[in-house]
Design a protein around this motif. Structure first.
Motif, PDB file in Angstrom:
ATOM      1  N   UNK A  77       0.810  -1.214   0.000  1.00 22.24           N
ATOM      2  CA  UNK A  77       0.000   0.000   0.000  1.00 22.24           C
ATOM      3  C   UNK A  77       0.848   1.272   0.000  1.00 22.24           C
ATOM      4  N   UNK A  78       2.115   1.145   0.395  1.00 22.92           N
ATOM      5  CA  UNK A  78       2.948   2.335   0.539  1.00 22.92           C
ATOM      6  C   UNK A  78       4.320   2.106  -0.066  1.00 22.92           C
ATOM      7  N   UNK A  79       4.719   3.000  -0.947  1.00 21.55           N
ATOM      8  CA  UNK A  79       6.057   2.949  -1.525  1.00 21.55           C
ATOM      9  C   UNK A  79       6.782   4.214  -1.084  1.00 21.55           C
ATOM     10  N   UNK A  80       7.790   4.063  -0.203  1.00 19.65           N
ATOM     11  CA  UNK A  80       8.537   5.245   0.242  1.00 19.65           C
ATOM     12  C   UNK A  80       9.230   5.931  -0.933  1.00 19.65           C
ATOM     13  N   UNK A  81       9.370   7.234  -0.804  1.00 21.69           N
ATOM     14  CA  UNK A  81       9.978   8.041  -1.859  1.00 21.69           C
ATOM     15  C   UNK A  81      11.259   8.709  -1.346  1.00 21.69           C
ATOM     16  N   UNK A  82      12.274   8.699  -2.190  1.00 19.65           N
ATOM     17  CA  UNK A  82      13.540   9.361  -1.898  1.00 19.65           C
ATOM     18  C   UNK A  82      13.442  10.825  -2.287  1.00 19.65           C
ATOM     19  N   UNK A  83      13.968  11.701  -1.432  1.00 19.82           N
ATOM     20  CA  UNK A  83      14.067  13.115  -1.793  1.00 19.82           C
ATOM     21  C   UNK A  83      15.254  13.740  -1.075  1.00 19.82           C
ATOM     22  N   UNK A  84      15.651  14.900  -1.549  1.00 20.79           N
ATOM     23  CA  UNK A  84      16.715  15.653  -0.896  1.00 20.79           C
ATOM     24  C   UNK A  84      16.162  16.235   0.390  1.00 20.79           C
ATOM     25  N   UNK A  85      16.952  16.163   1.448  1.00 20.80           N
ATOM     26  CA  UNK A  85      16.555  16.723   2.737  1.00 20.80           C
ATOM     27  C   UNK A  85      16.417  18.235   2.627  1.00 20.80           C
TER      28      UNK A  85
END
Length: 161
Positions: free
Chosen positions: A6-14
Motif C-alpha cells: 500500500x505504501x512505496x517510500x519516496x527518496x528526496x533531498x533533505x
C-alpha cells in the motif's frame, strides 16, 4: 514494516523542514551514545553537503547525510549517519539512501566517500577498507571504509573542511 503493497517510500533531498524528523529517526536508531563516537567529531559544528530522506505516509522514515572533509589535504566527503525507522529496516531503504549518496558524490566530482561502517553491508556498493588514514579519535580500522570515485585512495589525517 507497514503494508509495503500500500505504501512505496519516496527518496528526496533533505530540506530544512526535515531537520526535526531526521533527528528523531537518527536518535531512535543510534541513541545518545552516538555523540561519543569519533565520527561525530567530523560532523559537529559542520553543515552537511547534502542529505537524503526516505518519506513514507507517516513522514521521514530514513535519512543519510554527506559531510565535507579533508583527507591528507585532499577534499572528500564523509557519509553518515544512515538511519532507517525500525519498522522499515528490511525494505531496502538503506541501500537506496547509500546509492543516492554515491550518485551525488559522482555528480559533484568528489574523489571518494569515507565512512565508518559494516564492511559486508557497504562492500556491496564498492566500499573497501582503507589504510593510511587517521581520524580525530579512536575507530576500529576494519570499519573504516572508502569508495574511490576518482583516482587512488588518499592517505593522511581526516579533518573537517
Amino acid at each position: 514494516m507497514t503494508d509495503a503493497a500500500a505504501e512505496i517510500p519516496m527518496l528526496s533531498t533533505e530540506t530544512a523542514v526535515d531537520a526535526e524528523a531526521v533527528a528523531r529517526v537518527v536518535e531512535a536508531a543510534f541513541g545518545p551514545g552516538r555523540y561519543a563516537k569519533t565520527a561525530e567529531r567530523l560532523r559537529e559544528g559542520s553543515e552537511p553537503q547534502v542529505g537524503f530522506v526516505m518519506r513514507g505516509a507517516e513522514g521521514v522514515i530514513g535519512s543519510v547525510r554527506l559531510w565535507p572533509i579533508m583527507i591528507g589535504g585532499q577534499a572528500a566527503t564523509f557519509l553518515g549517519p544512515i538511519a532507517v525507522d525500525r519498522s522499515w529496516r528490511e525494505a531496502g531503504l538503506g541501500a537506496t539512501l547509500v546509492e543516492a549518496c554515491v550518485g551525488w558524490a559522482r555528480e559533484q566530482g568528489m574523489p571518494g566517500i569515507l565512512l565508518v561502517g559494516d564492511p559486508p553491508y557497504f562492500g556491496r556498493f564498492g566500499f573497501e577498507r582503507i589504510e593510511g588514514v587517521s581520524l580525530p579519535g579512536p575507530v576500529d580500522p576494519a570499519r573504516l571504509l572508502w569508495l574511490g570515485l576518482d583516482g587512488s585512495p588518499p592517505t593522511g589525517r581526516v579533518d573537517k573542511r
